[in-house]
Design a protein around this motif. Structure first.
Motif, PDB file in Angstrom:
ATOM      1  N   PRO A 140       0.800  -1.226   0.000  1.00 40.97           N
ATOM      2  CA  PRO A 140       0.000   0.000   0.000  1.00 40.97           C
ATOM      3  C   PRO A 140       0.831   1.273   0.000  1.00 40.97           C
ATOM      4  CG  PRO A 140      -0.037  -1.007   2.166  1.00 40.97           C
ATOM      5  CD  PRO A 140       0.648  -1.988   1.258  1.00 40.97           C
ATOM      6  N   GLU A 143       2.155   4.407  -4.559  1.00 44.94           N
ATOM      7  CA  GLU A 143       1.097   5.367  -4.859  1.00 44.94           C
ATOM      8  C   GLU A 143       0.055   4.777  -5.808  1.00 44.94           C
ATOM      9  OE1 GLU A 143       0.515   9.888  -6.695  1.00 44.94           O
ATOM     10  OE2 GLU A 143       2.513   8.966  -6.598  1.00 44.94           O
ATOM     11  N   GLY A 144      -1.193   4.823  -5.400  1.00 46.59           N
ATOM     12  CA  GLY A 144      -2.307   4.398  -6.236  1.00 46.59           C
ATOM     13  C   GLY A 144      -2.598   2.915  -6.228  1.00 46.59           C
ATOM     14  N   GLU A 146      -3.152   0.544  -3.767  1.00 46.45           N
ATOM     15  CA  GLU A 146      -4.232   0.036  -2.925  1.00 46.45           C
ATOM     16  C   GLU A 146      -5.592   0.471  -3.449  1.00 46.45           C
ATOM     17  OE1 GLU A 146      -5.787   0.033   1.724  1.00 46.45           O
ATOM     18  OE2 GLU A 146      -3.975   1.160   1.177  1.00 46.45           O
ATOM     19  N   ALA A 147      -5.716   1.712  -3.844  1.00 50.44           N
ATOM     20  CA  ALA A 147      -7.008   2.196  -4.350  1.00 50.44           C
ATOM     21  C   ALA A 147      -7.403   1.456  -5.625  1.00 50.44           C
ATOM     22  CB  ALA A 147      -6.925   3.700  -4.609  1.00 50.44           C
ATOM     23  N   PHE A 148      -6.437   1.190  -6.486  1.00 44.21           N
ATOM     24  CA  PHE A 148      -6.740   0.480  -7.726  1.00 44.21           C
ATOM     25  C   PHE A 148      -7.285  -0.907  -7.427  1.00 44.21           C
ATOM     26  CE2 PHE A 148      -5.253  -2.540 -10.986  1.00 44.21           C
ATOM     27  CZ  PHE A 148      -5.992  -2.075 -12.072  1.00 44.21           C
ATOM     28  N   ARG A 150      -8.560  -2.079  -4.634  1.00 48.36           N
ATOM     29  CA  ARG A 150      -9.842  -2.019  -3.928  1.00 48.36           C
ATOM     30  C   ARG A 150     -10.997  -1.798  -4.905  1.00 48.36           C
ATOM     31  NH1 ARG A 150     -10.174  -1.559   1.645  1.00 48.36           N
ATOM     32  NH2 ARG A 150      -8.170  -1.424   2.747  1.00 48.36           N
ATOM     33  N   SER A 151     -10.731  -1.155  -6.040  1.00 47.35           N
ATOM     34  CA  SER A 151     -11.783  -0.936  -7.024  1.00 47.35           C
ATOM     35  C   SER A 151     -12.118  -2.205  -7.796  1.00 47.35           C
ATOM     36  CB  SER A 151     -11.357   0.162  -8.009  1.00 47.35           C
ATOM     37  OG  SER A 151     -10.379  -0.307  -8.933  1.00 47.35           O
TER      38      SER A 151
END
Length: 226
Positions: A140, A143-144, A146-148, A150-151
């Motif tokens: 995590p 950059e970016g 974890e969010a990717f 999770r989507s």
């Protein structure tokens, strides 16, 4: 709009794929290259091209034909150690499609490219017939990342919740597209996309993605002098 082509890697793509992977682990990961973790980067042919149930995808820049992104899948579940025992038991080798090396060069990010590559890998896993689950883990701190993920998937274990004993890694489950077949590991049809292109599954990507992907043939080999 920038144009790319996505295809299963061939021998002519391996140097470019290796360069993307090595640049990513050195620039984005605090660990850098670690042999026991990154052996597939050194020898992607053995890791991904030889086994029928494994796949390495590359994305080529439509302007100069250079490899700018990679994404891979293999049938190895997460090992314990270093991963937690509960994760290794939940995702056994043979029945688990593990997503690896979804790396995009910085100047080509935020164009939907990673999402399209993952859609290709998921279509391949579903067509295999023997994979029961799709697993990946991510750092995590990148950059970016974890969010990717999770989507696209569901967190099954966040090691940041485990105190000092964990590595800070986040483990994900990603749903297989379509119904899960009843065949056991390795018993279903194995459908590696043809080396000449990926027209079968290029339409399987997320329709919200911005990538105008197209099938592409391998680049011709440069003649070598004697």
């Amino acid at each position: 709009m920038h144009d790319y082509c996505i295809r299963p890697a061939g021998p002519e793509d391996l140097d470019g794929a290796r360069a993307v992977m090595l640049d990513t682990v050195y620039r984005d990961f605090a660990t850098g290259y670690v042999p026991r973790w990154h052996g597939d980067i050194v020898d992607p042919a053995t890791a991904y091209l030889a086994p029928d149930r494994h796949l390495l995808l590359v994305a080529l820049d439509g302007e100069d034909g250079e490899v700018v992104a990679t994404a891979a899948l293999d049938s190895r579940g997460p090992a314990h150690p270093p991963n937690p025992r509960a994760v290794a038991e939940r995702y056994p080798s043979g029945a688990t499609a593990q997503l690896r090396r979804v790396y995009v060069r910085a100047e080509h990010r935020r164009r939907g490219l990673a999402r399209r590559l993952v859609a290709e890998l998921l279509a391949f896993a579903a067509a295999d017939g023997g994979y029961r689950a799709v697993y990946l883990h991510t750092d995590p701190s990148v950059e970016g990342a974890e969010a990717f993920w999770r989507s696209l998937g569901t967190v099954v274990l966040d090691e940041r919740d485990r105190g000092a004993g964990g590595q800070g890694i986040v483990h994900f489950d990603v749903p297989l597209p379509g119904p899960v077949p009843a065949a056991g590991p390795g018993r279903g049809p194995v459908t590696r996309p043809a080396r000449a292109g990926t027209s079968r599954s290029l339409t399987a990507g997320d329709p919200r993605g911005a990538l105008p992907a197209r099938s592409c043939a391998p680049r011709p080999r440069r003649p070598t002098g004697r």
